[in-house]
Design an enzyme around this catalytic site. Structure first.
Site, PDB file in Angstrom:
ATOM      1  N   CYS A 124       0.817  -1.229   0.000  1.00 44.86           N
ATOM      2  CA  CYS A 124       0.000   0.000   0.000  1.00 44.86           C
ATOM      3  C   CYS A 124       0.842   1.266   0.000  1.00 44.86           C
ATOM      4  O   CYS A 124       0.386   2.322  -0.421  1.00 44.86           O
ATOM      5  CB  CYS A 124      -0.938   0.002   1.203  1.00 44.86           C
ATOM      6  SG  CYS A 124      -1.987  -1.452   1.254  1.00 44.86           S
ATOM      7  N   HIS A 138      -4.186   7.018   1.639  1.00 43.53           N
ATOM      8  CA  HIS A 138      -4.419   5.635   1.237  1.00 43.53           C
ATOM      9  C   HIS A 138      -5.854   5.277   1.638  1.00 43.53           C
ATOM     10  O   HIS A 138      -6.279   5.548   2.763  1.00 43.53           O
ATOM     11  CB  HIS A 138      -3.411   4.741   1.950  1.00 43.53           C
ATOM     12  CG  HIS A 138      -3.661   3.296   1.757  1.00 43.53           C
ATOM     13  ND1 HIS A 138      -4.009   2.757   0.534  1.00 43.53           N
ATOM     14  CD2 HIS A 138      -3.630   2.250   2.623  1.00 43.53           C
ATOM     15  CE1 HIS A 138      -4.172   1.457   0.664  1.00 43.53           C
ATOM     16  NE2 HIS A 138      -3.958   1.126   1.916  1.00 43.53           N
ATOM     17  N   ASN A 162      -9.960  -0.820  -1.249  1.00 47.29           N
ATOM     18  CA  ASN A 162      -8.528  -0.577  -1.065  1.00 47.29           C
ATOM     19  C   ASN A 162      -7.782  -1.184  -2.261  1.00 47.29           C
ATOM     20  O   ASN A 162      -7.795  -2.403  -2.437  1.00 47.29           O
ATOM     21  CB  ASN A 162      -8.108  -1.228   0.261  1.00 47.29           C
ATOM     22  CG  ASN A 162      -6.624  -1.117   0.552  1.00 47.29           C
ATOM     23  OD1 ASN A 162      -5.839  -0.749  -0.323  1.00 47.29           O
ATOM     24  ND2 ASN A 162      -6.244  -1.446   1.771  1.00 47.29           N
TER      25      ASN A 162
HETATM   26  O1  UT7 Z   1      -4.094  -1.145   3.641  1.00 49.91           O
HETATM   27  C1  UT7 Z   1      -3.570  -2.161   4.438  1.00 49.91           C
HETATM   28  C2  UT7 Z   1      -4.435  -3.390   4.349  1.00 49.91           C
HETATM   29  N1  UT7 Z   1      -5.704  -3.149   4.973  1.00 49.91           N
HETATM   30  C3  UT7 Z   1      -5.988  -3.643   6.174  1.00 49.91           C
HETATM   31  O2  UT7 Z   1      -5.172  -4.309   6.770  1.00 49.91           O
HETATM   32  C4  UT7 Z   1      -7.349  -3.357   6.773  1.00 49.91           C
HETATM   33  C5  UT7 Z   1      -7.293  -2.556   8.030  1.00 49.91           C
HETATM   34  N2  UT7 Z   1      -8.262  -3.009   8.992  1.00 49.91           N
HETATM   35  C6  UT7 Z   1      -9.599  -2.857   8.841  1.00 49.91           C
HETATM   36  O3  UT7 Z   1     -10.036  -2.219   7.897  1.00 49.91           O
HETATM   37  C7  UT7 Z   1     -10.513  -3.457   9.888  1.00 49.91           C
HETATM   38  O4  UT7 Z   1      -9.742  -3.911  10.996  1.00 49.91           O
HETATM   39  C8  UT7 Z   1     -11.382  -4.631   9.332  1.00 49.91           C
HETATM   40  C9  UT7 Z   1     -12.450  -4.080   8.416  1.00 49.91           C
HETATM   41  C10 UT7 Z   1     -10.499  -5.631   8.559  1.00 49.91           C
HETATM   42  C11 UT7 Z   1     -12.076  -5.385  10.467  1.00 49.91           C
HETATM   43  O5  UT7 Z   1     -12.818  -4.466  11.243  1.00 49.91           O
HETATM   44  P1  UT7 Z   1     -12.767  -4.569  12.824  1.00 49.91           P
HETATM   45  O6  UT7 Z   1     -13.724  -3.613  13.366  1.00 49.91           O
HETATM   46  O7  UT7 Z   1     -11.301  -4.403  13.216  1.00 49.91           O
HETATM   47  O8  UT7 Z   1     -13.313  -6.038  13.111  1.00 49.91           O
HETATM   48  P2  UT7 Z   1     -12.574  -7.274  13.795  1.00 49.91           P
HETATM   49  O9  UT7 Z   1     -11.452  -7.766  12.962  1.00 49.91           O
HETATM   50  O10 UT7 Z   1     -12.285  -6.934  15.232  1.00 49.91           O
HETATM   51  O11 UT7 Z   1     -13.746  -8.350  13.744  1.00 49.91           O
HETATM   52  C12 UT7 Z   1     -14.974  -8.164  14.467  1.00 49.91           C
HETATM   53  C13 UT7 Z   1     -15.897  -9.334  14.138  1.00 49.91           C
HETATM   54  C14 UT7 Z   1     -15.241 -10.706  14.261  1.00 49.91           C
HETATM   55  O12 UT7 Z   1     -16.190 -11.601  14.811  1.00 49.91           O
HETATM   56  P3  UT7 Z   1     -16.115 -12.001  16.369  1.00 49.91           P
HETATM   57  O13 UT7 Z   1     -14.773 -12.630  16.541  1.00 49.91           O
HETATM   58  O14 UT7 Z   1     -16.269 -10.713  17.130  1.00 49.91           O
HETATM   59  O15 UT7 Z   1     -17.265 -12.936  16.507  1.00 49.91           O
HETATM   60  C15 UT7 Z   1     -14.994 -11.094  12.818  1.00 49.91           C
HETATM   61  O16 UT7 Z   1     -14.962 -12.492  12.642  1.00 49.91           O
HETATM   62  O17 UT7 Z   1     -16.371  -9.249  12.790  1.00 49.91           O
HETATM   63  C16 UT7 Z   1     -16.182 -10.485  12.121  1.00 49.91           C
HETATM   64  N3  UT7 Z   1     -15.951 -10.241  10.698  1.00 49.91           N
HETATM   65  C17 UT7 Z   1     -16.955 -10.173   9.789  1.00 49.91           C
HETATM   66  N4  UT7 Z   1     -18.283 -10.300   9.903  1.00 49.91           N
HETATM   67  C18 UT7 Z   1     -19.020 -10.174   8.793  1.00 49.91           C
HETATM   68  C19 UT7 Z   1     -14.767 -10.027  10.060  1.00 49.91           C
HETATM   69  N5  UT7 Z   1     -14.983  -9.829   8.751  1.00 49.91           N
HETATM   70  C20 UT7 Z   1     -16.330  -9.915   8.551  1.00 49.91           C
HETATM   71  C21 UT7 Z   1     -17.147  -9.796   7.419  1.00 49.91           C
HETATM   72  N6  UT7 Z   1     -18.485  -9.928   7.583  1.00 49.91           N
HETATM   73  N7  UT7 Z   1     -16.655  -9.544   6.191  1.00 49.91           N
END
Ligand code: UT7
Length: 329
Positions: free
Chosen positions: A116, A256, A286
């Site tokens: 990125c 970004h 992204n």
């Molecule tokens: O540019 C560099 C690359 N980009 C990145 O690395 C992305 C940066 N990070 C993010 O944008 C966010 O951290 C995410 C969008 C990836 C995730 O959001 P979050 O608020 O940090 O969620 P989380 O990872 O803490 O997950 C919360 C819950 C989990 O379930 P449990 O464990 O609480 O039951 C996940 O399994 O949301 C669940 N989850 C989903 N649910 C529905 C994760 N992805 C999804 C999904 N649909 N697509």
């Protein structure tokens, strides 16, 4: 040593594939929902390249649009740098396909793989080579066909990314779009937060690896989240401080396109209004190395740049790496 030369942006262009994939499309094969994706990321759709489109095909269209915008011939380009982690081939580089297709008969070139952050790394490299008098004109491209390395069964990563390409032409002593500052950094201790574990020299491909999908991208998104909010803030602050500017001098931030919540958390802490930040991740997701140059070209083509504007570009991602640039239009 020659005196250092000023470096400016003389043309920009971008290309995104025609096919749009919405959040609803993911509902058909993953346990996810439009509501979750929109609320947690701000993304509503992303573009996906056709099967017969490779990274360089996206680059060539963006590059031709940037050449057109600059009003120069491809033969005037001395250097092509393609920032990508999804090259056409592992060998040779992607720049050679771009060089051949656009007819940049006098150019050298290479790729930079910095995910990125890649476009800003390429911009920093080209700026240095122009400033030192090595070359006069560079074509810098950020391009990705991320759809080719996504694990489409992993809802935590597949929903985030899209394909596209953005290009800029940089030239010595250009009258406008002067690059005032570029910066970069790495925290290699966190190399495994965003990675493609297999397919390189540490874990060459085997049938088993492919079955386990270890050759595809995996991320620990919430670790990136905290890092990205922090870096977004410190990169903007650092570039302003080091060039003698304050936050009120900043006209626009072109970041970004990582996540709406990351962008909002960072600018809130900096006390910048959302209308001073350009966001297109709702339409494109992204696009890694392509995200900043696509956004910058959209801003420029929308007529949002006025002479004297101060524009900050920031990016962060796998490495973990980060980079920034400050431009006086
Ligand atoms: O540019 C560099 C690359 N980009 C990145 O690395 C992305 C940066 N990070 C993010 O944008 C966010 O951290 C995410 C969008 C990836 C995730 O959001 P979050 O608020 O940090 O969620 P989380 O990872 O803490 O997950 C919360 C819950 C989990 O379930 P449990 O464990 O609480 O039951 C996940 O399994 O949301 C669940 N989850 C989903 N649910 C529905 C994760 N992805 C999804 C999904 N649909 N697509």
């Amino acid at each position: 040593m020659n005196e250092l030369r000023e470096v400016g942006i003389i043309g920009t262009g971008h290309y995104v594939p025609e096919r749009s994939m919405t959040n609803h499309d993911f509902e058909k094969f993953l346990e996810t929902s439009d509501e979750w994706i929109t609320q947690r990321t701000g993304i509503r759709a992303r573009r996906i390249a056709a099967d017969d489109q490779a990274c360089s095909d996206l680059c060539v269209i963006a590059a031709e649009r940037a050449l057109d915008d600059a009003g120069i011939d491809a033969s005037e380009i001395d250097l092509i740098i393609v920032a990508t982690v999804t090259p056409d081939y592992l060998l040779p580089n992607t720049a050679c396909f771009v060089q051949n297709r656009i007819g940049a008969v006098n150019a050298g070139g290479w790729d930079i793989a910095n995910a990125c952050t890649g476009f800003l790394s390429a911009m920093m490299s080209a700026r240095g080579l122009i400033a030192s008098g090595n070359i006069r004109t560079a074509l810098v491209i950020g391009a990705e066909k991320l759809s080719s390395i996504l694990n489409w069964q992993d809802r935590t990563s597949a929903i985030l990314f899209g394909d596209g390409a953005g290009a800029m032409i940089l030239r010595a002593d250009a009258p406008d779009g002067r690059i005032l500052f570029t910066d970069s950094g790495l925290d290699g201790a966190q190399w495994d937060v965003i990675q493609r574990p297999a397919g390189g020299s540490r874990e060459p491909l085997t049938h088993e690896i492919i079955e386990e999908r270890r050759h595809l991208m995996s991320i620990r998104g919430n670790e990136v989240f905290k890092f990205a909010v922090r870096k977004f803030r410190t990169l903007i602050k650092g570039s302003l401080e080091q060039t003698g500017h304050g936050i009120d001098d900043l006209t626009l931030v072109v970041p970004h396109q990582v996540n709406q919540r990351i962008i909002e958390a960072a600018i809130d802490a900096l006390a910048i209004d959302l209308d001073r930040v350009y966001v297109n991740l709702d339409r494109f997701g992204n696009t890694s190395a392509a995200s900043v140059p696509i956004a910058f070209d959209e801003v420029k083509r929308a007529g949002r740049l006025n002479k004297g504007d101060l524009i900050s570009m920031v990016a962060f991602g796998s490495g973990l790496a980060w980079g920034s640039a400050l431009v006086r239009w």
